[in-house]
Design a protein around this motif. Structure first.
Motif, mmCIF file in Angstrom:
data_model
loop_
_atom_site.group_PDB
_atom_site.id
_atom_site.type_symbol
_atom_site.label_atom_id
_atom_site.label_comp_id
_atom_site.label_asym_id
_atom_site.label_seq_id
_atom_site.Cartn_x
_atom_site.Cartn_y
_atom_site.Cartn_z
ATOM 1 N N VAL A 148 -6.247 0.002 8.733
ATOM 2 C CA VAL A 148 -7.480 -0.333 8.022
ATOM 3 C C VAL A 148 -8.553 0.718 8.308
ATOM 4 O O VAL A 148 -9.249 1.180 7.405
ATOM 5 C CB VAL A 148 -7.980 -1.737 8.426
ATOM 6 N N MET A 149 -8.667 1.114 9.564
ATOM 7 C CA MET A 149 -9.689 2.089 9.934
ATOM 8 C C MET A 149 -9.453 3.443 9.278
ATOM 9 O O MET A 149 -10.373 4.052 8.732
ATOM 10 C CB MET A 149 -9.740 2.246 11.455
ATOM 11 N N ARG A 150 -8.207 3.913 9.334
ATOM 12 C CA ARG A 150 -7.923 5.264 8.859
ATOM 13 C C ARG A 150 -7.706 5.339 7.353
ATOM 14 O O ARG A 150 -8.305 6.176 6.667
ATOM 15 C CB ARG A 150 -6.683 5.817 9.578
ATOM 16 N N GLU A 151 -6.851 4.470 6.820
ATOM 17 C CA GLU A 151 -6.431 4.605 5.434
ATOM 18 C C GLU A 151 -7.371 3.930 4.447
ATOM 19 O O GLU A 151 -7.458 4.357 3.301
ATOM 20 C CB GLU A 151 -5.015 4.030 5.256
ATOM 21 N N MET A 152 -8.056 2.883 4.878
ATOM 22 C CA MET A 152 -8.916 2.147 3.952
ATOM 23 C C MET A 152 -10.391 2.451 4.164
ATOM 24 O O MET A 152 -11.140 2.626 3.214
ATOM 25 C CB MET A 152 -8.650 0.649 4.079
ATOM 26 N N GLN A 153 -10.797 2.503 5.432
ATOM 27 C CA GLN A 153 -12.196 2.798 5.722
ATOM 28 C C GLN A 153 -12.445 4.290 5.931
ATOM 29 O O GLN A 153 -13.588 4.727 6.006
ATOM 30 C CB GLN A 153 -12.646 2.022 6.962
ATOM 31 N N GLU A 154 -11.370 5.059 6.045
ATOM 32 C CA GLU A 154 -11.431 6.521 6.148
ATOM 33 C C GLU A 154 -12.256 6.993 7.343
ATOM 34 O O GLU A 154 -13.007 7.963 7.254
ATOM 35 C CB GLU A 154 -11.967 7.126 4.849
ATOM 36 N N LEU A 155 -12.113 6.291 8.464
ATOM 37 C CA LEU A 155 -12.745 6.758 9.692
ATOM 38 C C LEU A 155 -12.002 7.992 10.193
ATOM 39 O O LEU A 155 -10.790 8.131 9.992
ATOM 40 C CB LEU A 155 -12.713 5.673 10.774
ATOM 41 N N SER A 156 -12.723 8.881 10.841
ATOM 42 C CA SER A 156 -12.096 10.067 11.414
ATOM 43 C C SER A 156 -11.312 9.671 12.662
ATOM 44 O O SER A 156 -11.487 8.578 13.213
ATOM 45 C CB SER A 156 -13.162 11.100 11.782
ATOM 46 N N TYR A 157 -10.457 10.582 13.125
ATOM 47 C CA TYR A 157 -9.706 10.313 14.349
ATOM 48 C C TYR A 157 -10.660 10.108 15.528
ATOM 49 O O TYR A 157 -10.418 9.249 16.385
ATOM 50 C CB TYR A 157 -8.746 11.462 14.651
ATOM 51 N N ASP A 158 -11.718 10.889 15.568
ATOM 52 C CA ASP A 158 -12.695 10.746 16.653
ATOM 53 C C ASP A 158 -13.363 9.376 16.611
ATOM 54 O O ASP A 158 -13.574 8.743 17.655
ATOM 55 C CB ASP A 158 -13.763 11.844 16.554
ATOM 56 N N GLU A 159 -13.713 8.922 15.416
ATOM 57 C CA GLU A 159 -14.358 7.616 15.284
ATOM 58 C C GLU A 159 -13.407 6.493 15.683
ATOM 59 O O GLU A 159 -13.809 5.527 16.346
ATOM 60 C CB GLU A 159 -14.844 7.424 13.846
ATOM 61 N N ILE A 160 -12.145 6.619 15.282
ATOM 62 C CA ILE A 160 -11.160 5.604 15.653
ATOM 63 C C ILE A 160 -10.984 5.567 17.166
ATOM 64 O O ILE A 160 -10.914 4.495 17.776
ATOM 65 C CB ILE A 160 -9.813 5.876 14.963
ATOM 66 N N ALA A 161 -10.915 6.756 17.779
ATOM 67 C CA ALA A 161 -10.774 6.821 19.234
ATOM 68 C C ALA A 161 -11.955 6.149 19.919
ATOM 69 O O ALA A 161 -11.794 5.473 20.945
ATOM 70 C CB ALA A 161 -10.664 8.283 19.673
#
Length: 208
Positions: free
Chosen positions: A149-162
């Motif tokens: 959800v974070m990466r593919e749908m909300q398009e958060l960056s890897y840094d933001e997800i981390a």
């Protein structure tokens, strides 16, 4: 870091300006709802949890230090609200993986479907695919669902997800890779079960 406008609204909200907070809600309500919907899989729960998330956001505004983007901070709170609710339901054994998707006009769009106005048949196929995608997400583990959800749908960056997950970039990438593989396996099975010759297939960039 929040934008200058967001920062001003945050400061006014902290000082008790409810109109300023209403403006923050207006700016982010669609994103918060979208996160909640992808976690819960239905509109009623998503609406309730989005409201709960904004209550917690308001209560915690004074703790926002601006070290991350405001959206990342909001996402962290919203995802925690949804995860807490899912854990409660799992303990009560009331969480169902099957949802009733009758309200197709209000179903949020999924990732990267073509934006051209479809004909009736294509619109129906998209609706069916959205149902299948959400059902597939519901079948995934909480960990896999969250990172997709974070990466593919909300398009958060890897840094933001981390930052949201409080883990390293390497962990984010490996976890995302496993989540994508799990999604593809389950989605392929769902499509095979729905039709011996499914009209929609998993293509690179269409779903994940």
């Amino acid at each position: 870091m929040p934008s200058n406008e967001d920062q001003q609204l945050i400061e006014k909200s902290i000082s008790g300006d409810y109109i300023a907070f209403e403006e923050l809600v207006r700016r982010y309500e669609n994103k918060v709802y979208s996160v909640a919907y992808r976690f819960m899989g239905n509109h009623a729960d998503a609406s309730d949890l989005a409201q709960e998330a904004f209550i917690k956001i308001y209560q915690a505004l004074s703790k926002f230090r601006g070290d991350s983007s405001f959206m990342t901070w909001i996402y962290h709170i919203t995802s925690n609200v949804c995860r807490d609710e899912l854990r409660k339901r799992q303990k009560k054994q009331t969480f169902s993986l099957d949802e009733n998707f009758q309200d197709k006009d209000n179903l949020p769009p999924i990732m990267n479907l073509p934006s051209d106005k479809p004909g009736p048949e294509e619109e129906f196929e998209r609706f069916e695919l959205r149902k299948q995608v959400q059902h597939c997400l519901n079948l995934l583990s909480e960990e896999h669902r969250l990172i997709l959800v974070m990466r593919e749908m909300q398009e958060l960056s890897y840094d933001e997800i981390a930052e949201v997950l409080d883990c390293s970039l390497g962990t984010v990438k490996s976890r995302l890779s496993r989540a994508r593989m799990a999604f593809k396996e389950k989605m392929t099975l769902i499509l095979e079960q729905s039709s011996s010759e499914p009209r929609q297939t998993i293509k690179e960039g269409m779903i994940l």
